[in-house]
Design an enzyme around this catalytic site. Structure first.
Site, PDB file in Angstrom:
ATOM      1  N   GLU A  76     -39.840 -58.652  83.050  1.00 17.65           N
ATOM      2  CA  GLU A  76     -40.749 -58.133  82.030  1.00 17.65           C
ATOM      3  C   GLU A  76     -42.204 -58.544  82.279  1.00 17.65           C
ATOM      4  OE1 GLU A  76     -41.117 -57.984  77.134  1.00 17.65           O
ATOM      5  OE2 GLU A  76     -39.696 -59.335  78.106  1.00 17.65           O
ATOM      6  N   ASP A  77     -42.422 -59.766  82.789  1.00 22.45           N
ATOM      7  CA  ASP A  77     -43.783 -60.305  82.856  1.00 22.45           C
ATOM      8  C   ASP A  77     -44.339 -60.472  84.269  1.00 22.45           C
ATOM      9  OD1 ASP A  77     -43.855 -60.482  80.091  1.00 22.45           O
ATOM     10  OD2 ASP A  77     -43.007 -62.499  80.077  1.00 22.45           O
TER      11      ASP A  77
END
Length: 696
Positions: A76-77
């Site tokens: 996600e990051d």
């Protein structure tokens, strides 16, 4: 933050066969991928997944879960992909990381999109693997521990509310009570800072005043059990601030009025010792009836097992005691996570069992039960989702009750509803449903919707069906009153009234059925004279107008008003001649006449007050009564007879409550004066059919 070798050592301490190389690779991977990213606290971002992995080691979870915790934010990051994760760490870890990522994406959706998200997909995402959920809960717990570093108050509030509404209840549902309690405490501190500060301060003061009372009580309990030959461990603590706040809110009491602030835990060797300990405590101290719960013989759906009781200790102090074995305690505090640790040798079978405890998937190919039973998940602010016992899913507006659910399933089911079980427990029909509740509707052969239901149902379908059914029911009841009144009228007609005369009267009045005539009489749509004329035309010519009490017009005169000034009798208090009265005058409106003791007079502070009295020819005012009848055949007719005997026109009759064995009605009746109203009340109270009668 845990160092790399410390994390590996933790895992190896309970799982010597763990892949040390894979753990090291995962630690290095997350450090490299998150690189120079920073958290709100200023710490390097990778400190967060490392701490989450540390929480997983506290639960002694397997190496795949630890690696997932380390990698859970990389997709996600960072620039990492699921394919990258699978390439380096295998398909099992990739699947777990993908599951956590899906949960994070749903969590990040705006409210309008989140409301549109299908609950079934959300449940399936969480249920793909129990370890996904465990990592997500640890992720949220660590984020809550560092919440105070976030500068924007609105963001802290949103995260805290989400934690209180979603993650803490979810942790409770899967039996992770330690996580639940800490999440609630941290969220409570953010959402209600003043309440948190006040309760924490009071607990500190109490702690300083009790002189070690908690330890003293724990010792007394241990001594009592030791004298009975039981080897136990006893610990005591004050309840958490949020738990105390809940009791204060639910009971509407102050801190001083919360009597069971202290709780004690007794750990035994065997199940038999649990019951023996309970018997000893109930012998030494008085226990509070209704506060004993046996979750050992009947565990909670999340597997929680313990005996709960409340004792009346010295000086009338209430204390709560939980009794369980040491093994139960380990599993109770960390729920399914602990279960995973105990069942690693049988993961496949265990996984299915946990999913049965976790979720009811609306899918024929899965053997499952409910995920959200006994939780308060409020993900969707504008709707809730509830299940039938067979797994059918229904969407309802937030605030819906068991009655709304019954009508959502089928109108006929709603009409036949007499009770409901929510998550296996009998609950009032007005109980508001929460996400994931399993609702079983109990039907009755002669059931009828109640007017009082309109006070709590929220769906249009339910309201329309109830109104329709209540109208039909009220019509039958009013027709029954009309039939009783008809008998009184028929006696005064100079002829024998049979079915033929009634049919002719129905035709003359342009009605279709005799029931229509009885309903018109009961609802005061026809006067006695009109009914008599319909039965025997011309028979009322010999009656003088003043002798026909039913034909008297309402003649109300008020002294103290300017001649010609319009007035109305207040609907809130229904004053009748004989009451002390006062007038409220507002510009552009008629004077409103109230009884002097009407509570609504407090709203008239901005109006002109007039000192009034009744005129000499005042009669025919309407008095409002609240009459509770015994719910048995004939009582309604007997009440109607009392009104008829006292020559009273009933202008309105509404059933307001049905609480077996009683039925309550709100009745408007024309009376001559206060003395007339008092006689009617006395007659009602003297009747065996009437449980209570009061003026409203």
């Amino acid at each position: 933050m845990l160092r790399q070798y410390e994390l590996v050592e933790r895992v190896k301490s309970y799982d010597p066969d763990a892949d040390e190389a894979a753990l090291n690779r995962a630690y290095v991977y997350t450090v490299q991928k998150h690189g120079t990213q920073k958290r709100a606290s200023g710490d390097p971002y990778f400190s967060h997944p490392v701490e989450v992995a540390g929480l997983m080691t506290d639960l002694q979870l397997d190496e795949q879960t630890i690696i997932t915790a380390l990698l859970h934010d990389t997709v996600e990051d960072t620039l990492a992909t699921i394919d990258d994760i699978e390439k380096h760490f295998g398909p099992e870890v990739a699947s777990l990381v993908d599951g956590v990522t899906k949960l994070s994406k749903i969590e990040a959706m705006p409210e309008d999109e989140r409301a549109a998200e299908n609950l079934r997909k959300f449940l399936l995402a969480m249920s793909e693997d129990i370890r996904v959920l465990l990592v997500k809960l640890a992720d949220r717990l660590h984020n809550m521990r560092t919440l105070h570093f976030i500068k924007k108050p609105e963001k802290r509030q949103r995260i805290a509310r989400e934690t209180m509404d979603i993650y803490a209840p979810l942790a409770e549902r899967v039996g992770m009570y330690e996580y639940m309690r800490e999440m609630q405490a941290l969220a409570f501190r953010e959402l209600e800072p003043e309440a948190y500060s006040t309760i924490t301060k009071r607990l500190g003061e109490l702690r300083g005043q009790d002189g070690g009372q908690v330890d003293a009580i724990a010792l007394k309990i241990k001594q009592a059990l030791a004298e009975a030959g039981l080897k136990v461990e006893v610990t005591g603590r004050e309840k958490h601030p949020f738990s105390i706040w809940q009791k204060m809110s639910e009971r509407h009491v102050s801190f001083e009025q919360v009597t069971d602030i202290m709780a004690f835990r007794v750990l035994t060797e065997t199940i038999e010792d649990c019951y023996r300990a309970m018997g000893v405590l109930h012998t030494v101290w008085q226990f509070l009836p209704g506060r004993f719960k046996d979750y050992i013989s009947t565990p909670k759906n999340n597997g929680y097992r313990s005996l709960h009781t409340s004792l009346m200790y010295e000086n009338s102090m209430r204390v709560e005691v939980q009794i369980r074995t040491r093994e139960m305690h380990g599993r109770n505090e960390f729920g399914l996570a602990a279960h995973w640790a105990y069942k690693q040798s049988d993961k496949a079978d265990g996984q299915v069992a946990w999913l049965r405890d976790l979720i009811e998937i609306v899918d024929a190919s899965h053997d499952a039960e409910e995920l959200l039973e006994h939780t308060r998940m409020a993900i969707y602010q504008d709707r809730i989702f509830a299940f039938t016992p067979k797994g059918a899913l229904f969407q309802l507006p937030k605030g819906s009750t068991a009655v709304d659910f019954a009508f959502a399933v089928h109108t006929d089911l709603g009409l036949a509803t007499v009770g409901a079980k929510i998550n296996g427990r009998h609950m009032p029909l007005r109980t508001r449903l929460e996400n994931g509740d399993v609702v079983e509707i109990i039907k009755g052969g002669e059931a009828e919707p109640q007017l009082a239901w309109l006070g709590f149902v929220v769906t249009g379908k339910a309201r329309a069906a109830i109104r329709r059914a209540v109208r039909l029911k009220e019509r039958d009841e009013i027709a029954e009153i009309g039939s009783k009144l008809f008998d009184e009228i028929a006696i005064r007609v100079p002829a024998r009234i049979g079915k033929k005369a009634i049919r002719a009267a129905v035709k003359r009045l342009d009605m279709e059925e005799p029931d229509d005539l009885m309903f018109a009489i009961g609802s005061a749509k026809l006067t006695d004279r009109e009914v008599m004329e319909a039965l025997v035309p011309g028979c009322t010519a010999e009656f003088e107008e003043e002798d026909d009490w039913s034909r008297r017009e309402r003649q109300i005169s008020i002294r103290g008003l300017t001649p010609g000034l319009a007035f109305e009798l207040a609907e809130c208090c229904h004053p009748v001649p004989g009451d002390r009265i006062v007038g409220l005058r507002r510009k552009g409106s008629p004077v409103l006449v109230h009884a002097i003791d009407c509570q609504d007079l407090a709203d008239g502070v901005d109006t002109d007050w007039l000192d009034l009295s009744w005129g000499q020819r005042s009669q025919g005012a309407v008095g409002r009564l609240n009459v509770t009848l015994y719910d048995r055949p004939g009582t309604l007719a007997e009440m109607a007879g009392i009104f008829a005997q006292n020559k009273t026109n009933v202008t309105s009759l509404v059933q307001t409550q049905l609480d077996h064995p009683f039925t309550t009605y709100e009745i408007d009746a024309e009376v001559q004066d206060l003395a007339h109203l008092s006689r009617i009340l006395s007659a009602l109270r003297a009747s065996d059919a009437v449980a209570q009668a009061d003026r409203m």
